[in-house]
Motif scaffolding. Structure first.
Motif, PDB file in Angstrom:
ATOM      1  N   CYS A   1       0.010  11.918 -10.192  1.00  0.00           N
ATOM      2  CA  CYS A   1      -0.685  13.139  -9.998  1.00  0.00           C
ATOM      3  C   CYS A   1       0.325  14.413 -10.350  1.00  0.00           C
ATOM      4  N   GLN A   2       1.462  14.328  -9.922  1.00  0.00           N
ATOM      5  CA  GLN A   2       2.486  15.295 -10.212  1.00  0.00           C
ATOM      6  C   GLN A   2       2.961  15.294 -11.567  1.00  0.00           C
ATOM      7  N   ASN A   3       2.999  14.303 -12.399  1.00  0.00           N
ATOM      8  CA  ASN A   3       3.127  14.398 -13.794  1.00  0.00           C
ATOM      9  C   ASN A   3       1.667  15.170 -14.426  1.00  0.00           C
TER      10      ASN A   3
ATOM     11  N   ALA B   1       0.942  -1.372   0.042  1.00  0.00           N
ATOM     12  CA  ALA B   1      -0.047  -0.107   0.010  1.00  0.00           C
ATOM     13  C   ALA B   1       0.799   1.142  -0.023  1.00  0.00           C
ATOM     14  N   LEU B   2       2.007   1.299   0.838  1.00  0.00           N
ATOM     15  CA  LEU B   2       2.808   2.318   0.787  1.00  0.00           C
ATOM     16  C   LEU B   2       3.605   2.657  -0.544  1.00  0.00           C
ATOM     17  N   ALA B   3       4.007   1.714  -1.342  1.00  0.00           N
ATOM     18  CA  ALA B   3       4.411   1.687  -2.470  1.00  0.00           C
ATOM     19  C   ALA B   3       3.399   2.460  -3.425  1.00  0.00           C
ATOM     20  N   LEU B   4       2.197   1.732  -3.468  1.00  0.00           N
ATOM     21  CA  LEU B   4       1.341   2.205  -4.235  1.00  0.00           C
ATOM     22  C   LEU B   4       0.695   4.042  -4.184  1.00  0.00           C
ATOM     23  N   TYR B   5       0.826   4.239  -2.978  1.00  0.00           N
ATOM     24  CA  TYR B   5       0.494   5.732  -2.663  1.00  0.00           C
ATOM     25  C   TYR B   5       1.721   6.513  -3.089  1.00  0.00           C
ATOM     26  N   SER B   6       2.885   6.087  -2.978  1.00  0.00           N
ATOM     27  CA  SER B   6       3.956   6.719  -3.662  1.00  0.00           C
ATOM     28  C   SER B   6       3.880   6.877  -5.216  1.00  0.00           C
TER      29      SER B   6
ATOM     30  N   GLU C   1      -1.686  21.215 -18.798  1.00  0.00           N
ATOM     31  CA  GLU C   1      -2.905  21.964 -18.480  1.00  0.00           C
ATOM     32  C   GLU C   1      -4.128  20.885 -18.549  1.00  0.00           C
ATOM     33  N   LEU C   2      -4.641  21.032 -17.341  1.00  0.00           N
ATOM     34  CA  LEU C   2      -5.844  19.989 -17.014  1.00  0.00           C
ATOM     35  C   LEU C   2      -7.138  21.081 -16.924  1.00  0.00           C
ATOM     36  N   GLU C   3      -8.292  20.242 -17.302  1.00  0.00           N
ATOM     37  CA  GLU C   3      -9.593  21.007 -17.029  1.00  0.00           C
ATOM     38  C   GLU C   3      -9.786  21.595 -15.665  1.00  0.00           C
ATOM     39  N   PRO C   4     -10.203  22.631 -15.150  1.00  0.00           N
ATOM     40  CA  PRO C   4     -10.319  22.992 -13.743  1.00  0.00           C
ATOM     41  C   PRO C   4     -10.920  21.927 -12.709  1.00  0.00           C
ATOM     42  N   ASP C   5     -12.072  21.280 -13.020  1.00  0.00           N
ATOM     43  CA  ASP C   5     -12.598  20.247 -12.345  1.00  0.00           C
ATOM     44  C   ASP C   5     -11.677  19.064 -12.037  1.00  0.00           C
ATOM     45  N   LEU C   6     -10.961  18.821 -13.182  1.00  0.00           N
ATOM     46  CA  LEU C   6      -9.995  17.660 -13.008  1.00  0.00           C
ATOM     47  C   LEU C   6      -8.966  18.007 -12.263  1.00  0.00           C
ATOM     48  N   LYS C   7      -8.356  19.216 -12.391  1.00  0.00           N
ATOM     49  CA  LYS C   7      -7.388  19.775 -11.676  1.00  0.00           C
ATOM     50  C   LYS C   7      -7.398  19.784 -10.359  1.00  0.00           C
ATOM     51  N   SER C   8      -8.744  20.332  -9.900  1.00  0.00           N
ATOM     52  CA  SER C   8      -8.817  20.455  -8.415  1.00  0.00           C
ATOM     53  C   SER C   8      -9.086  19.138  -7.957  1.00  0.00           C
ATOM     54  N   ARG C   9      -9.426  18.041  -8.654  1.00  0.00           N
ATOM     55  CA  ARG C   9      -9.792  16.710  -7.954  1.00  0.00           C
ATOM     56  C   ARG C   9      -8.466  16.220  -7.799  1.00  0.00           C
ATOM     57  N   VAL C  10      -7.533  16.175  -8.715  1.00  0.00           N
ATOM     58  CA  VAL C  10      -6.083  15.957  -8.689  1.00  0.00           C
ATOM     59  C   VAL C  10      -5.416  16.279  -7.366  1.00  0.00           C
ATOM     60  N   GLU C  11      -5.647  17.823  -7.299  1.00  0.00           N
ATOM     61  CA  GLU C  11      -4.992  18.513  -5.968  1.00  0.00           C
ATOM     62  C   GLU C  11      -5.447  17.969  -4.651  1.00  0.00           C
ATOM     63  N   ARG C  12      -6.888  17.643  -4.659  1.00  0.00           N
ATOM     64  CA  ARG C  12      -7.506  17.003  -3.419  1.00  0.00           C
ATOM     65  C   ARG C  12      -6.974  15.511  -3.251  1.00  0.00           C
ATOM     66  N   LEU C  13      -6.791  14.803  -4.328  1.00  0.00           N
ATOM     67  CA  LEU C  13      -6.259  13.483  -4.137  1.00  0.00           C
ATOM     68  C   LEU C  13      -4.733  13.356  -3.802  1.00  0.00           C
ATOM     69  N   LEU C  14      -3.914  14.599  -3.985  1.00  0.00           N
ATOM     70  CA  LEU C  14      -2.581  14.599  -3.578  1.00  0.00           C
ATOM     71  C   LEU C  14      -2.739  15.006  -1.932  1.00  0.00           C
TER      72      LEU C  14
ATOM     73  N   GLU D   1      -4.932  13.934   0.118  1.00  0.00           N
ATOM     74  CA  GLU D   1      -5.417  12.959   0.809  1.00  0.00           C
ATOM     75  C   GLU D   1      -4.293  11.683   0.798  1.00  0.00           C
ATOM     76  N   VAL D   2      -3.720  11.524  -0.419  1.00  0.00           N
ATOM     77  CA  VAL D   2      -2.561  10.389  -0.406  1.00  0.00           C
ATOM     78  C   VAL D   2      -1.536  10.859   0.698  1.00  0.00           C
ATOM     79  N   GLU D   3      -1.308  12.155   0.875  1.00  0.00           N
ATOM     80  CA  GLU D   3      -0.010  12.400   1.856  1.00  0.00           C
ATOM     81  C   GLU D   3      -0.583  11.744   3.125  1.00  0.00           C
ATOM     82  N   GLY D   4      -1.717  12.071   3.726  1.00  0.00           N
ATOM     83  CA  GLY D   4      -2.129  11.751   4.772  1.00  0.00           C
ATOM     84  C   GLY D   4      -2.031  10.195   4.927  1.00  0.00           C
ATOM     85  N   ARG D   5      -2.633   9.471   3.719  1.00  0.00           N
ATOM     86  CA  ARG D   5      -2.956   7.930   3.833  1.00  0.00           C
ATOM     87  C   ARG D   5      -1.421   7.288   3.874  1.00  0.00           C
TER      88      ARG D   5
END
Length: 637
Positions: free
Chosen positions: A456-458, A445-450, A463-476, A478-482
């Protein structure tokens, strides 16, 4: 006598007239109540209109009119002579008389609707349709006049007939494209139905509310036809209701707009649009985004849009089958993409993009059900595997976009699609990591979170759509805490393992451990940070034994289920089959028995010779009888 009897007869007649007048004065007129809308809706539902069969409903109306006239003895002549009989105030002595004009109007209206269905292939029937609707309007005018002037009809009957008459007149004006007149009649009918719904109880009011809502799309279309552009958008927003009339109105709206749409521009290239169905679909694409934002059931809108897109793609493909350049085209070649082929690419791009958006909505709904632990329509709970599968479908659709004809050299499109692929790979990898974390496989799980962070950083580098970009940022975030949580749980699991190791007594494990393993355990017991001893003594003795060796013993430990049997199995001695070698045979000397063998051969030959002579004697015929038999041939076998 005759002169005296005449006054008596006149007086008797006058007395009879006075008594009749008194009876008429004392008898109150009977008041009838006809629930027009309820009657016609029930009849329509039972006799064909549930499936759109107007011909069947028209036949029912004709049969019912004939039965009513026969029952009321109000027939119009006989087979030879026709005498028209209209229902008037004078003959209105029973409530059933009101059904005759009502069914007459319904018969003319249903015939008109039947002709409207048939007019899609036979355009001349539009004129017959208009004449039937005019007849329905004339009959409903007589029906309304009868109820308004009659004292035998109550107020509710009069209101319902007025609303019904306004509805029929509005339908006539709508088909004749008299938009202002149609708005006036439809508005009157809707107002009366809403007033009746507010005055009745909840059960009876449902029918009137439904009919009032059914008139709204027609009113919007009339307003749009007059010049109100906002009304056209309102019609598109009302699409999720699945009303047949609404679908017809939307089709007519797009048909009118499609007349002005002759070409489309995409990715800097303009191509012509010839087919009417493709034009209508491209118009729906322009209005689709605003309709989705206002709709409650977005998934249904996406499904409808995909079906329309599929029809448009099939139309273009049918035309391309006759194009030799389309058959000879090879991806990556130097041959140019024709206008019709490029239009197919545009439609395919819309289909793939719409499928991605549809799957995202399904993922959102699945996530909501998974968090609430609710069951779906199929009675099955949502799982993480369902979300992973949907993201895999999204990735497949995105990977098909750069391979479309005409987009091979479009670097901007390729870069945009690659950024989306990286983002959705991050989402898919996140849910895979969640699956491993749920099974307490912390290193995986730790390797997959990395890996999620890398995806996400790639994706954020492009340039992403605003909706998708905000979702990716929220995922980043959340992943940091996980990651920290998984790392902490892995450390706690290791410390718990060491603590259990220290609490074990090596002397208790002597019967279960071999001498080399016991020596290794003793040598490592002084070091609390060493993990070499873990594989030998971290579990109770029974846990180390495979399940095949402890079938009668239960161990409450999750680790015990991992060892079913010992693999590879241990070597065991097996007794071998002995081999015997006769070594003394070659050194033995046997006695000479040739003399005995000759005597035995002579004894065996004597009985054989005696038997041969007996057989020869039996074969010869004996005496005179034998001679005669031999002479005449009787003794032959």
């Amino acid at each position: 006598m005759g002169v005296e009897e005449e006054p008596m007869q006149v007086e008797d007649a006058e007395d009879l007239e006075e008594s009749d007048e008194e009876e008429v004065k004392t008898e109150e007129p009977q008041v009838f109540t006809l629930k027009v809308l309820k009657v016609i809706k029930e009849a329509q539902a039972k006799h064909g209109l549930r499936h759109g069969d107007y011909q069947r409903y028209r036949s029912y109306c004709s049969r019912r009119i004939r039965r009513l006239r026969k029952y009321l003895h109000f027939v119009q002549g006989n087979k030879k002579n026709f005498r028209r009989k209209d229902v008037t105030e004078d003959v209105l002595k029973d409530e059933k008389y009101l059904y005759i004009p009502l069914m007459t109007v319904e018969r003319a209206w249903s015939y008109a609707m039947q002709l409207k269905q048939e007019a899609n292939t036979e355009h001349r029937k539009k004129y017959h349709l208009a004449s039937r609707l005019r007849k329905a309007a004339q009959q409903v005018e007589l029906f309304q006049k009868l109820t308004d002037e009659s004292a035998r009809c109550d107020a509710r009957t009069k209101l319902e007939v007025q609303a019904y008459a306004a509805d029929i007149r509005g339908t006539l004006a709508f088909e004749l494209r008299r938009w202002n007149e149609a708005i006036e009649h439809y508005t009157q009918a809707r107002t009366i139905y809403e007033k009746l719904a507010s005055a009745l109880n909840e059960e009876e009011a449902a029918v009137y509310k439904t009919r009032a809502e059914e008139l709204v799309p027609s009113l919007r279309f009339c307003a749009y036809s007059v010049g109100d552009k906002a009304a056209g958008e309102d019609i598109m927003k009302m699409r999720p209701g699945h009303n047949d009339m609404l679908d017809t109105l939307i089709a007519e709206t797009r048909a009118r707009q499609a007349e002005a749409l002759s070409e489309v521009t995409w990715r800097g290239r303009t191509v012509g649009v010839q087919h009417e169905k493709v034009r209508s679909f491209l118009l729906s694409v322009q209005e689709f985004e605003s309709a989705v934002q206002q709709a409650e059931d977005k998934l249904d809108l996406y499904e409808t849009q995909l079906m329309d897109c599929k029809d448009a793609v099939n139309v273009v493909k049918e035309e391309l089958r006759q194009d030799p350049a389309y058959k000879q085209y090879q991806p990556g070649g130097d041959a140019p993409v024709g206008p019709m082929h490029y239009l197919l690419t545009y439609l395919s791009f819309i289909r793939l993009n719409t499928t991605v958006q549809r799957n995202l909505i399904i993922i959102e709904n699945t996530e909501a059900r998974r968090k609430e632990k609710a069951k779906g329509v199929d009675g099955r709970r949502a799982r993480i595997q369902d979300v992973i599968r949907l993201y895999e479908i999204i990735l497949q659709n995105l990977q098909e976009i750069p391979q479309l004809a005409g987009l091979e050299g479009d670097l901007e499109m390729r870069s945009s699609v690659q950024a989306q692929i990286s983002a959705y790979k991050g989402f898919r990898c996140f849910y895979v990591a969640e699956t491993y974390a749920g099974h307490e496989k912390w290193p995986e799980a730790l390797a997959l979170y990395s890996r999620v962070e890398n995806y996400c950083q790639n994706s954020l580098q492009s340039e992403l759509e605003p909706d998708l970009k905000s979702r990716v940022e929220r995922l980043l975030t959340e992943v940091e805490g996980r990651k920290y949580a998984v790392h902490a749980r892995s450390i706690l699991a290791t410390e718990d393992l060491v603590e259990r190791t220290q609490q074990l007594n090596v002397s208790d494990l002597k019967p279960q451990l071999s001498a080399p393993a016991l020596g290794a355990a003793v040598s490592c017991s002084s070091s609390s940070s060493s993990f070499d001893v873990v594989e030998q003594i971290q579990r109770p003795p029974l846990v180390n034994k495979p399940l095949s060796d402890r079938l009668d013993e239960y161990v409450d430990a999750p680790e015990a289920a991992d060892r079913i049997c010992q693999m590879p199995p241990a070597m065991q001695p097996v007794p071998c089959k002995p081999l015997f070698f006769d070594l003394a045979l070659n050194h033995l000397q046997f006695p000479d028995v040739s003399g005995e063998m000759g005597a035995r051969a002579a004894a065996a030959a004597a009985p054989a010779a005696a038997g041969q002579k007996g057989a020869q004697a039996a074969a010869q015929p004996g005496g005179l009888t034998g001679f005669v038999k031999g002479l005449w041939g009787w003794g032959g076998k």
